[in-house]
Scaffold this active site. Structure first.
Site, PDB file in Angstrom:
ATOM      1  N   LEU B   6       0.859  -1.183   0.000  1.00  0.00           N
ATOM      2  CA  LEU B   6       0.000   0.000   0.000  1.00  0.00           C
ATOM      3  C   LEU B   6       0.899   1.238   0.000  1.00  0.00           C
ATOM      4  O   LEU B   6       1.364   1.675   1.040  1.00  0.00           O
ATOM      5  CB  LEU B   6      -0.915   0.004   1.226  1.00  0.00           C
ATOM      6  N   GLY B   7       1.157   1.768  -1.199  1.00  0.00           N
ATOM      7  CA  GLY B   7       2.097   2.894  -1.329  1.00  0.00           C
ATOM      8  C   GLY B   7       3.378   2.434  -1.997  1.00  0.00           C
ATOM      9  O   GLY B   7       4.171   1.719  -1.394  1.00  0.00           O
ATOM     10  N   VAL B  11      10.073   3.841  -0.444  1.00  0.00           N
ATOM     11  CA  VAL B  11      10.276   2.594   0.289  1.00  0.00           C
ATOM     12  C   VAL B  11       9.593   1.420  -0.424  1.00  0.00           C
ATOM     13  O   VAL B  11      10.186   0.352  -0.604  1.00  0.00           O
ATOM     14  CB  VAL B  11       9.788   2.711   1.747  1.00  0.00           C
ATOM     15  N   ALA B  30      13.281 -17.589   4.862  1.00  0.00           N
ATOM     16  CA  ALA B  30      11.918 -17.466   5.383  1.00  0.00           C
ATOM     17  C   ALA B  30      11.175 -18.794   5.375  1.00  0.00           C
ATOM     18  O   ALA B  30      10.242 -18.989   6.137  1.00  0.00           O
ATOM     19  CB  ALA B  30      11.140 -16.444   4.554  1.00  0.00           C
ATOM     20  N   ILE B 128      18.281  -0.194  10.709  1.00  0.00           N
ATOM     21  CA  ILE B 128      18.855  -0.759  11.945  1.00  0.00           C
ATOM     22  C   ILE B 128      17.787  -1.614  12.629  1.00  0.00           C
ATOM     23  O   ILE B 128      16.690  -1.115  12.878  1.00  0.00           O
ATOM     24  CB  ILE B 128      19.293   0.357  12.921  1.00  0.00           C
ATOM     25  N   GLU B 182      14.289  17.731   3.223  1.00  0.00           N
ATOM     26  CA  GLU B 182      13.142  18.056   2.380  1.00  0.00           C
ATOM     27  C   GLU B 182      13.093  19.565   2.118  1.00  0.00           C
ATOM     28  O   GLU B 182      13.726  20.352   2.835  1.00  0.00           O
ATOM     29  CB  GLU B 182      11.842  17.680   3.104  1.00  0.00           C
ATOM     30  N   LYS B 197       9.757   8.620  16.834  1.00  0.00           N
ATOM     31  CA  LYS B 197      10.511   7.371  16.997  1.00  0.00           C
ATOM     32  C   LYS B 197      10.797   7.088  18.465  1.00  0.00           C
ATOM     33  O   LYS B 197      10.735   5.945  18.920  1.00  0.00           O
ATOM     34  CB  LYS B 197      11.809   7.465  16.204  1.00  0.00           C
TER      35      LYS B 197
HETATM   36  N1  LIG Z   1      11.791   7.305   2.755  1.00  0.00           N
HETATM   37  C1  LIG Z   1      12.423   6.888   3.827  1.00  0.00           C
HETATM   38  O1  LIG Z   1      13.660   6.918   3.880  1.00  0.00           O
HETATM   39  C2  LIG Z   1      11.643   6.369   5.007  1.00  0.00           C
HETATM   40  C3  LIG Z   1      12.353   5.869   6.114  1.00  0.00           C
HETATM   41  C4  LIG Z   1      11.642   5.352   7.202  1.00  0.00           C
HETATM   42  C5  LIG Z   1      10.255   5.366   7.183  1.00  0.00           C
HETATM   43  N2  LIG Z   1       9.591   5.891   6.115  1.00  0.00           N
HETATM   44  C6  LIG Z   1       8.131   5.894   6.145  1.00  0.00           C
HETATM   45  O2  LIG Z   1       7.667   5.063   5.107  1.00  0.00           O
HETATM   46  C7  LIG Z   1       6.436   5.577   4.608  1.00  0.00           C
HETATM   47  C8  LIG Z   1       6.575   5.773   3.093  1.00  0.00           C
HETATM   48  O3  LIG Z   1       7.608   6.686   2.839  1.00  0.00           O
HETATM   49  P1  LIG Z   1       8.105   7.005   1.350  1.00  0.00           P
HETATM   50  O4  LIG Z   1       9.310   7.851   1.504  1.00  0.00           O
HETATM   51  O5  LIG Z   1       8.209   5.737   0.595  1.00  0.00           O
HETATM   52  O6  LIG Z   1       6.892   7.892   0.811  1.00  0.00           O
HETATM   53  P2  LIG Z   1       6.570   8.317  -0.721  1.00  0.00           P
HETATM   54  O7  LIG Z   1       7.792   8.175  -1.553  1.00  0.00           O
HETATM   55  O8  LIG Z   1       5.918   9.621  -0.637  1.00  0.00           O
HETATM   56  O9  LIG Z   1       5.526   7.203  -1.189  1.00  0.00           O
HETATM   57  C9  LIG Z   1       4.205   7.181  -0.732  1.00  0.00           C
HETATM   58  C10 LIG Z   1       3.404   6.260  -1.629  1.00  0.00           C
HETATM   59  O10 LIG Z   1       2.106   6.085  -1.106  1.00  0.00           O
HETATM   60  C11 LIG Z   1       1.146   6.366  -2.136  1.00  0.00           C
HETATM   61  N3  LIG Z   1      -0.024   6.938  -1.468  1.00  0.00           N
HETATM   62  C12 LIG Z   1      -0.050   7.974  -0.608  1.00  0.00           C
HETATM   63  N4  LIG Z   1      -1.309   8.203  -0.194  1.00  0.00           N
HETATM   64  C13 LIG Z   1      -2.095   7.272  -0.822  1.00  0.00           C
HETATM   65  C14 LIG Z   1      -3.466   6.985  -0.800  1.00  0.00           C
HETATM   66  N5  LIG Z   1      -4.319   7.707  -0.088  1.00  0.00           N
HETATM   67  N6  LIG Z   1      -3.927   5.947  -1.555  1.00  0.00           N
HETATM   68  C15 LIG Z   1      -3.066   5.229  -2.299  1.00  0.00           C
HETATM   69  N7  LIG Z   1      -1.740   5.448  -2.352  1.00  0.00           N
HETATM   70  C16 LIG Z   1      -1.266   6.470  -1.609  1.00  0.00           C
HETATM   71  C17 LIG Z   1       1.814   7.322  -3.071  1.00  0.00           C
HETATM   72  O11 LIG Z   1       1.215   7.235  -4.345  1.00  0.00           O
HETATM   73  P3  LIG Z   1       1.779   8.063  -5.607  1.00  0.00           P
HETATM   74  O12 LIG Z   1       3.130   7.465  -5.918  1.00  0.00           O
HETATM   75  O13 LIG Z   1       0.800   7.824  -6.674  1.00  0.00           O
HETATM   76  O14 LIG Z   1       1.873   9.497  -5.140  1.00  0.00           O
HETATM   77  C18 LIG Z   1       3.244   6.776  -3.054  1.00  0.00           C
HETATM   78  O15 LIG Z   1       3.383   5.699  -3.957  1.00  0.00           O
HETATM   79  C19 LIG Z   1       6.147   6.833   5.388  1.00  0.00           C
HETATM   80  O16 LIG Z   1       5.324   6.526   6.497  1.00  0.00           O
HETATM   81  C20 LIG Z   1       7.521   7.247   5.907  1.00  0.00           C
HETATM   82  O17 LIG Z   1       7.467   7.988   7.132  1.00  0.00           O
HETATM   83  C21 LIG Z   1      10.268   6.367   5.022  1.00  0.00           C
END
Ligand SMILES: NC(=O)c1ccc[n+]([C@@H]2O[C@H](COP(=O)([O-])OP(=O)(O)OC[C@H]3O[C@@H](n4cnc5c(N)ncnc54)[C@H](OP(=O)(O)O)[C@@H]3O)[C@@H](O)[C@H]2O)c1
Ligand SMILES: NC(=O)c1ccc[n+]([C@@H]2O[C@H](COP(=O)([O-])OP(=O)(O)OC[C@H]3O[C@@H](n4cnc5c(N)ncnc54)[C@H](OP(=O)(O)O)[C@@H]3O)[C@@H](O)[C@H]2O)c1
Lengths: 421, 421
Positions: B6-7, B11, B30, B128, B182, B197
């Site tokens: 989902l997303g 990541v 696994a 980690i 950002e 965290k």
């Molecule tokens: N990036 C990191 O280094 C990192 C590290 C630790 C934790 N996290 C956590 O991991 C999560 C994802 O991070 P990310 O960096 O991968 O975010 P991202 O690049 O912004 O990706 C978010 C994804 O979710 C989709 N999405 C968002 N809202 C949606 C909805 N309502 N319905 C369907 N799809 C939806 C987006 O679709 P579209 O592509 O179509 O916009 C996108 O594919 C977050 O909670 C973040 O805090 C990230």
């Protein structure tokens, strides 16, 4: 959950005491109370610092039906292997801190255990949950390399030599006085203890078989003040490293002192502490740092294994559920190791010597990256030369060293330290 | 094991690609293949760097019966909370990397999950395996203290300010240019990300409830060149720390920049890296170091959770199987924090000022451990005074600061940094 403690020494005593002290919290985490009900020792007359029923009749304990988990903290190799085999035959769970046992018998034990729980977190890195990190936390990663400081005694001695400028013998004596080194320190300072632990980690990373006899093991006993001088001059630390890496689909395992750049996180690990850096293809480098020995620290890992058993976690002992699926990987012969090398050569201080040495090196495929000649004391007619090579083959370095030794202008045996890059 | 992603952003894309690249090895570990079968996104037209069937209809995916695990990588708080709640109602396992979600809803999610697996390793410390270390590896320990560098952006900026002597604004701009910060960096540099965290770790350590609003959160945006000057002079590093500790049976949680002695292992963590030091009563200090963000590193943790689910491991989500057994622990009010403090005060450079300040401090129970007056530039009639206090009460320090601000001879607002000892 009822447990028997086979061996109530340094670690066994701590396990019993911590299970008592943190009893309620551990039960809240584990879902049930963990009760040490019987301890086994050799000498019933020795005074003990813990409160538990004791026996010297181990067979009577193995025969009991009410014990759920046996915790082996006796030490040794063949004796605990036989005892644990009997316990596993009865399908009773086992926890051990015994790295020597696992260095030789881990695959046989894995087979005997089958679906029965077998915990050994305490066998590597004392209280650092490194087995868990590698086997579970990094399960998504192809492991590129493991670099560990796995022996606190050696690290304490090397840190002391670097920081106080004292010689090996004196640093060893201080470590012994402080209880950081045994009366017979061979096992620690010659690298065997670290090698046992490395074999365990390498099994989880690569599924590689092998005994301590099959890998390169060098100790720290020949590190001199001159090596310390050079390391300081060129911003290195000297550490006893245990290294496992994959090279050409072979596993390269080695334990030896190494020059490590001060920029590496692992070079910053001082004193009796242990640390393990793991390089995974997804995560990159991660490092795990903590107390590698001591009763309480080691007991922390033993009890974590017990909690895992209470929680009914089912991790495959050596990390693989289906070994058939991964390639059988073999050990790289030690002569095929490739790394950078530091060479220290004591020579007569006369014209032409340096040219002869550099020719001999280039004839044997060693190319030099760094060269230093130590300022000579007056009235001496020998001087020490230091070289760092580019990445070279271990076999070539060994050949150069024995050729150098035969030269008239070389005094004694040249000395080499591998460089961790 | 069939999974839905989902997303499919930073990541999610990495999760899909690593599951493909390391497919056989992960299956060997696994015990079964882990197959991402469907991805959910908002915008179906965006180009993606991975190969998976996509939909923008999340409900249709939640309704499928063939999915074993749902991996939430969308971000947000209330929306994923509702989605995950629906999934847990269907007793399907969930894995998430979403720290914001957990900072607010971890206890509600634990209750909804019950015996259903809920993985969140990626929510703290990126790759980690810190959840595993704390919840499983250290389960024998009463946790005395957790000290974390949990935000790579802030650590990158502070490292750069210390090492290159540049100002905050410039360091932030460089971090943005390199993609380490950002466009709107508020969340990272003002400490909120680290606070989310910290709340997760504190739940595992202490079972403590609380939202970000309930704890002390300060950012790094006011650290000046003068603070860097002082830190260098007195052998400190400046780090944005997330600290949880038990004080008088209350849990003290705080996120703020801190002066950390260069002797501490955690002071050596530079750049975008994260690290968490945990002090346990059995183990003492252990530290966990690695990449705290980035697609592949974070995916490493997401997949570790999936492997755990495949192996049928059953760790209690927040570390406790029976919460009734542990004491309910409350948050310490921020005014009751006790630590050492660094104070920077800009004053008119005239006789008697120092005496007035020190009197004001001692009248308000602050006693001074270290004092430094910065060499003054010619033609300036102000100078900067630096103080380090002995251990003091946060409330007393705050009162002294507001009293100082009212004095004529004080220019601007005094500034304070807590010291981590
Ligand atoms: N990036 C990191 O280094 C990192 C590290 C630790 C934790 N996290 C956590 O991991 C999560 C994802 O991070 P990310 O960096 O991968 O975010 P991202 O690049 O912004 O990706 C978010 C994804 O979710 C989709 N999405 C968002 N809202 C949606 C909805 N309502 N319905 C369907 N799809 C939806 C987006 O679709 P579209 O592509 O179509 O916009 C996108 O594919 C977050 O909670 C973040 O805090 C990230
Ligand atoms: N100490 C550490 O810091 C550490 C760290 C990591 C791993 N380990 C490993 O943990 C294990 C235990 O170490 P330790 O330092 O606790 O050893 P220890 O202090 O020497 O204790 C060994 C205990 O086992 C008992 N024992 C030995 N042989 C026995 C036999 N045949 N039958 C019955 N009892 C027997 C001894 O009985 P008596 O007391 O009557 O002599 C003693 O109680 C070793 O495998 C070691 O490598 C230790």
């Amino acid at each position: 959950m009822k447990i028997a403690i086979l061996g109530v020494g340094t670690v066994g005593t701590s396990v019993i005491n911590i299970l008592k002290k943190n009893r309620h919290m551990i039960a809240a985490r584990a879902g049930e109370h963990i009760e040490p009900v019987i301890g086994v020792v050799k000498d019933l007359k020795k005074p003990r610092e813990c409160d538990i029923e004791l026996t010297d009749d181990i067979d009577s304990v193995i025969d009991r039906d009410d014990i759920d988990v046996y915790v082996e903290l006796m030490g040794g190799i063949e004796e605990p292997y036989e005892i644990i085999s009997k316990i596993l035959d009865k399908k009773k769970a086992v926890v051990t801190a015994n790295k020597a046992l696992l260095a030789y018998h881990r695959y046989a034990l894995q087979e005997k255990a089958g679906d029965t729980s077998f915990g050994y977190e305490a066998s590597v890195g004392g209280g650092i949950p490194i087995i868990k990190a590698l086997r579970e936390g990094l399960s998504a990663n192809k492991i590129e390399k493991i670099v560990g400081i796995l022996n606190g005694t050696s690290n304490y001695i090397l840190t002391n030599m670097m920081q106080s400028g004292i010689k090996f013998e004196e640093a060893l004596k201080q470590a012994q006085d402080l209880g950081y080194a045994e009366a017979d320190p061979t096992f620690d300072i010659e690298g065997y203890d670290a090698a046992h632990k490395l074999l365990i980690l390498a099994s989880i990373a690569y599924g590689v078989h092998g005994n301590p006899e099959d890998i390169l093991i060098k100790g720290i006993e020949k590190i001199s003040s001159e090596d310390i001088f050079f390391a300081k001059e060129f911003d290195y630390e000297i550490k006893l490293l245990a290294i496992a890496k994959k090279t050409d689909n072979k596993a390269e395992l080695r334990v030896h002192p190494a020059l490590v750049s001060k920029e590496k996180m692992i070079s910053k690990v001082d004193g009796v502490m242990n640390a393990i850096s793991i390089y995974g293809d997804a995560l990159g480098e991660s490092m795990y740092y903590g107390a590698g020995a001591g009763g309480d620290a080691t007991a922390s890992s033993v009890i974590a294994d017990l909690v895992d058993i209470a929680r009914e976690n089912k991790n495959p002992m050596l990390g693989y559920k289906e070994l058939s699926e991964i390639q059988k990987i073999e050990l790289l012969p030690t002569s095929s190791i490739r790394t950078k090398y530091y060479l220290r050569v004591k020579v007569e201080d006369k014209v032409g010597v340096l040219a002869k040495i550099t020719n001999l090196m280039s004839d044997n495929k060693l190319s030099i990256d760094t060269f230093l000649q130590k300022p000579r004391n007056k009235n001496e007619n020998h001087t020490t030369l230091f070289f760092i090579t580019h990445t070279s083959l271990e076999a070539d370095v060994k050949r150069v060293m024995s050729l150098l030794e035969k030269e008239d202008f070389v005094d004694g045996r040249p000395f080499m330290i591998r460089i961790e890059d």
